[in-house]
Each structure stands twice: as structure tokens, then as C-alpha cells.
Design an enzyme around this catalytic site. Structure first.
Site: not given
Ligand SMILES: *Cc1c(COP(=O)(O)O)cnc(C)c1O
Length: 340
Positions: A80-82
Site C-alpha cells: 500500500q505504498s503511497n
């Protein structure tokens, strides 16, 4: 160390972000937390594929990639890396191929976590996604395959570390620090306390450096959300040294690099009660959307330190680094019923 003595303006850069981001008073949130003069630095309003702090870093990271004739960008992050999402968006805008190596570093699963949030947007933005278990050998094998694949087609890649945190990426937050120094001077809040989430460290290292270059007397407090305080501090210190070298200025003194890990909870990406409370308070007093992994934990620190009276009567700035797209990945973990 006046700004004119640094080489900041000579660095390769491509414009991607809406700048400057506003510094806004947050009176209702301030009242809820007991802070008389609370400000929010709206780096959630950088304006690319929803938002976030990585857009500032990508202006320099991709500026050098284009200068070097790269056609491909490879970067790394958690599922879930921005950072991965913002890199995918920047690559789309610049016509670069984007390879995302996403590790299952957070021990969460389920349809929301594995399909929604940032990951959904990565696919939509056209990135090639390699999901890898949380295992160094498997990660190394994926990297090796990617190297071979890019070489085989005669491509040229810019390899960007997790979080975009190398000295070039940290330049983005030197820019933010210079910008904030001006805004604080204009607001009469030169000696503010500044609270910011710290993960891979480039944001805090760049911010402190930029504030000092801009002549600010603000005190920055990093809230560790990824690793413990010692390791986070070591990364911030390393990046502060490297970015100072790149700019040809004196590095910020060690005493200016403060990191606290009391709000990390069970680890990176794992919710804490204080985080949920901070998220709800910001949303319900200001309509401000924080995220569960970064800005929510930093806001939990802000609330706790305000309650302790740690800020005295000085102005307080909360740096909203963004991340709200990650909220949707936590839809089934929100502790209150979402439908009344
Ligand atoms: C990456 C990120 C941070 C932390 O930035 P680092 O440079 O990795 O320390 C903070 N907030 C959000 C929303 C992020 O995505």
C-alpha cells in the site's frame, strides 16, 4: 547559510507538484488538542493522482532520470505504498515505464488491503507490478530479473530506493523547508514546533535542511512510523549529510534531528488506537483526511505532546504529508461502524 549560497536552484527538476502548498490555521483542531496556534502544512495538496509528499521528491528524482536519458523507473515499497502510487502517476505523466516492486512487509490481508487503496491506483496508472513476499532472497531475485529484462530490451532505468529517499529525493523536502521558512516568517511563527511523520527519512532530512537554509528557527520533531527511533534517526542523519554535500552547504547539526518512536505501535502499517482517534479528530474538526500508516500516527504524537504541554505557548505546525488513498485499504479495520 543563506539560500543563495546553496546549489538548490541548479538541480535537475521536472515540475509535477502544485507549489507552494498552503500553510493553514486549524483553529477547531487546535482547540480540540489544546494548541492555541496550530497550523497545517498542506502537503496533501501537491496535486498529482490524489496527493502526497512523494511528488516533491519525484520532481528531482525524475528530473535526474530524464537528464540521464532513462526510459524506465523502478522503485520499491510495501503493498500500500503511497510512494509507489505517486511514482506510477509521475511516470505516466512523463511517458516513462514504471516497474513497482511491492513487498508484503505489512502482515495484513483481505480484499481491501490487497486490491483497493494505492494498489488499485497503481494498476490504473499503468505500472507493471511485481508483488514479492517479505523475504530478502525473493526480493533480490526479482531485482536481478528486472535488471536482466531491462538490459535485454536496451532500456535504461533509474532505480529509486523505497520512499524516494536518496539525497536527490530529499531535495524535494529541502524545497518544502525553504517554502515553510518563508510562510512561518510571514505568519510571525519563526520559532514554531513542527511535527512530521518519518519513515525512510528523506522527508525529515530535507525539511530540516531547508528550514535551516531558509533561516528558520523552527524545531522539527520526527515521528517514526516505520522503524525504531535509532534506525530512523540514523537514516535521517545519513540523508541530511548527503543532501548537504549535494548542495555544498554545512550539514544540519545532529541536535536538530529528533525522532520519537513511541507512536509506532506494533509496527509499520499496523493501526493503533491513538491513530484512529487522531484520524477521527482531524476529520471531524477540520474535514482533514489523514492516513492510517503515516500522518495518522504523526497526528497521534501531536495530540499526545499537546496534552503533555510539551509545546509551551509556541506555534505548532503539523506537516500533513498525505496518504489518504491508503485509508480505503483499511476499510474493514475502521473501529466504528461506517454505516450508522
Ligand atoms: C512516505 C510518506 C511519509 C514519510 O516520508 P519519508 O521520506 O519516507 O520519511 C510520510 N507520510 C506519507 C503519507 C508518506 O507516504
Amino acid at each position: 547559510m543563506a539560500p543563495s549560497t546553496s546549489r538548490f536552484d541548479e538541480q535537475p527538476r521536472v515540475r509535477l507538484a502544485e507549489l507552494p502548498t498552503p500553510l493553514e490555521r486549524a483553529e477547531r483542531l487546535g482547540r480540540a488538542l489544546g494548541v492555541e496556534r496550530l497550523w497545517v502544512k498542506r502537503d496533501d495538496l501537491t496535486g498529482l493522482a490524489l496527493e502526497g509528499n512523494k511528488v516533491r521528491k519525484l520532481e528531482f528524482l525524475l528530473g535526474t532520470a530524464l537528464r540521464d536519458g532513462c526510459d524506465t523507473v523502478v522503485t520499491f515499497g510495501a503493498l500500500q505504498s503511497n510512494h509507489a502510487r505517486q511514482t506510477a502517476a509521475a511516470c505516466a505523466r512523463l511517458g516513462l515505464r514504471c516497474e513497482l516492486v511491492l513487498t508484503r512487509a505489512v502482515p495484513l490481508s483481505g480484499p481491501a488491503f490487497e486490491r483497493s487503496g494505492n494498489l488499485l491506483l497503481d494498476y490504473l496508472l499503468g505500472a507493471t507490478i511485481h508483488v514479492v513476499p517479505h523475504d530478502d532472497d525473493l526480493l533480490a531475485a526479482t531485482v536481478e530479473d528486472l535488471h536482466a529484462e531491462i538490459d535485454a530490451r536496451g532500456g535504461r532505468a533509474r532505480w529509486i530506493p523505497p520512499g524516494g529517499s536518496d539525497a536527490v529525493g530529499a531535495l524535494g523536502y529541502v524545497g518544502a523547508g525553504l517554502e515553510l521558512a518563508d510562510q512561518l516568517a510571514e505568519a510571525g511563527a519563526e520559532a514554531a514546533h513542527v511535527v512530521v511523520a518519518s519513515s525512510t527519512g528523506g522527508t525529515q532530512a530535507g525539511l530540516v535542511t531547508g528550514l535551516r537554509l531558509g533561516g528558520s528557527r523552527a524545531t522539527v520533531h520526527g515521528v517514526a512510523v516505520y522503524r525504531d527511533a535509532a534506525r530512523t534517526h540514523a537514516e535521517v542523519a545519513r540523508l541530511a549529510l548527503e543532501v548537504a554535500r549535494l548542495l555544498g552547504v554545512d550539514p544540519v547539526p545532529e541536535a536538530d534531528l529528533s525522532v520519537d518512536d513511541a507512536f509506532l505501535g506494533d509496527g509499520y502499517g499496523l493501526p493503533t488506537p491513538g491513530m484512529w482517534e487522531a484520524l477521527a479528530t482531524a476529520a471531524r474538526t477540520e474535514g482533514l483526511l489523514l492516513d492510517p500508516v503515516y500522518s495518522g500516527k504523526a497526528a497521534a504524537a501531536l495530540a499526545s505532546w499537546a496534552a503533555e504541554g510539551r509545546f509551551g505557548d509556541r506555534d505548532v505546525v503539523f506537516v500533513h504529508t498525505g496518504g489518504a488513498p491508503g485509508l480505503f485499504a483499511y476499510a474493514d479495520r475502521f473501529p466504528e461502524p461506517t454505516v450508522p
